[in-house]
Design an enzyme around this catalytic site. Structure first.
Site: not given
Ligand code: FE2
Length: 428
Positions: A58, A60, A153, A211, A214, A310, A316
């Site tokens: 996982h 991005h 997203q 996702h 979460e 991630d 993030w």
């Molecule tokens: Fe993610």
């Protein structure tokens, strides 16, 4: 037979020791003690751990290494991260996305991560990131298997053009159907999005990775819907639930029912320990929840758990080097998985379990598998998780694609000189 490469004297993650690995035409042709055939190339790796490559289940890739653009995340929260990403999105260029992605891929190769599933945001009507990462997938394919997930997203129903954009992204060649049901406007919309997206996957014959839940909301129930749709549409084994952090906060009785449903649907669970421990429970004072899903209990129920990184240096998460051993190390701490078998299971969560979730074929240190091999400066999986050691050699289809010198520290203590590398043989 003239071999292309022989690796001598390695240990394997299943506990076997002092084996040789013979490689020919990009494949492993034999794993045995004392292979004597001639080889063009030889690596002496006595006592070191040889593992199939790390798998990041996982990630991005479109946002990675964008840290600081347009500004830093001052609060360090998920919400400010989402705000930052939406500020950056209109200014993204294909060239910049590709450059950052290729930089990250080099880091991944150096760390022995040769299989990555990346979500790609489709809530940009230009689909620039989709175009960019499809090109990167092709350009990097000799070194990394890059799987792409069409990820809405800003919500599949909540963002006005997601339905069209997601279909366009899949038409362009994105591999997997994504989703974000907990971010839809209502629980009902979230449920409807899970149903619609699983139907798209079933129609197109694609995998699903959402996702899912979460949040810290103990009442979030989208994983239940995902298991239901998986079974209804005949998608057993083809669906992953990413994050699943709400399971941390759910009622124990309900979870005892839910985990059985997840096992029945053969769903893969993909926690992201580095991100979950930093982004979840930000509204808590004390006691403060950990926010990672119930890894130990999921594994005990026979559910395949594969961890993801991630984020690396993005809105993030400002840290990271794309080291999957750092991910597993964090996961075992957060999940209190310090039992001997539990530590080994966490090593599997960034290797064989990831390959299973992503349905990677010919993966492993076995005869007939691809000669994709990482040699670590450690003896076994437990030492690897303790040291997060140097990747001495990273091999892809029989070719050495990265090498590093063993790390050590030289001490001068008065008259006494010493060289240490923190390795320690454990005897029972
Ligand atoms: Fe993610």
């Amino acid at each position: 037979m003239q071999l292309d490469l022989i690796i001598k004297g390695v240990n394997l993650s299943d506990g076997r020791t002092n084996l040789d690995i013979a490689v020919k035409d990009g494949r492993i042709v034999e794993v045995a003690a004392n292979i004597t055939e001639n080889s063009k190339d030889e690596i002496i790796a006595t006592g070191y751990l040889a593992t199939p490559p790390f798998v990041d289940s996982h990630f991005h890739m479109d946002s990675t290494l964008s840290l600081g653009q347009p500004r830093l995340n001052q609060s360090g929260t998920l919400l400010e991260g989402i705000q930052l990403w939406s500020e950056l999105k209109p200014h993204l260029t294909k060239k910049a996305i590709k450059e950052r992605a290729h930089d990250l891929c080099k880091w991944a190769i150096a760390k022995g991560t040769l299989i990555i599933r990346s979500h790609v945001d489709i809530c940009d009507d230009r689909l620039l990131a989709v175009e960019a990462l499809l090109e990167v997938r092709e350009e990097i394919k000799d070194y990394i298997d890059l799987q792409l997930v069409a990820f809405p997203q800003d919500g599949y129903f909540r963002y006005k053009n997601s339905v069209d954009n997601l279909a366009r992204a899949l038409d362009m060649g994105v591999d997997v159907v994504g989703g974000i049901p907990h971010f839809e406007r209502t629980m009902a919309d979230g449920t409807a999005s899970v149903r619609a997206l699983c139907e798209i996957a079933a129609e197109r014959g694609l995998l699903v990775d959402m996702h899912c839940d979460e949040s810290d909301d103990p009442w979030s129930r989208h994983i239940e819907t995902l298991t239901y749709e998986t079974i209804r549409l005949g998608l057993k084994g083809q669906v992953s639930g990413s994050h699943l952090t709400s399971m941390h906060s759910m009622d124990n009785y309900y979870v005892s029912k839910l985990i059985a449903l997840m096992a029945e649907s053969e769903i893969h669970a993909i926690p992201n320990p580095l991100i979950n421990i930093t982004l979840q429970a930000r509204h808590d004072t004390y006691p403060k929840r950990r926010g990672m899903t119930r890894v130990k209990e999921l594994m005990e129920a026979g559910i395949n758990v594969a961890c993801g990184h991630d984020c690396v240096m993005d809105p993030w998460y400002s840290l990271g080097t794309h080291d999957m051993l750092e991910v597993a190390n964090m996961g075992l701490h957060v999940g209190q998985m310090t039992g001997v078998e539990q530590i080994k299971q966490m090593f599997n969560s960034v290797t064989i379990n990831g390959a299973k979730a992503l349905r990677i074929e010919d993966y492993g240190i076995e005869t007939g598998c691809n000669a994709d091999i990482v040699i670590l400066q450690a003896s076994d999986p437990i030492e690897a998780l303790r040291l997060k050691p140097t990747r001495l050699f990273v091999i892809r289809r029989g070719e050495i694609v990265a090498r590093s010198q063993p790390s050590s520290s030289h001490l001068t203590l008065g008259d006494h000189e010493a060289e240490i590398d923190f390795r320690r043989l454990v005897t029972q």
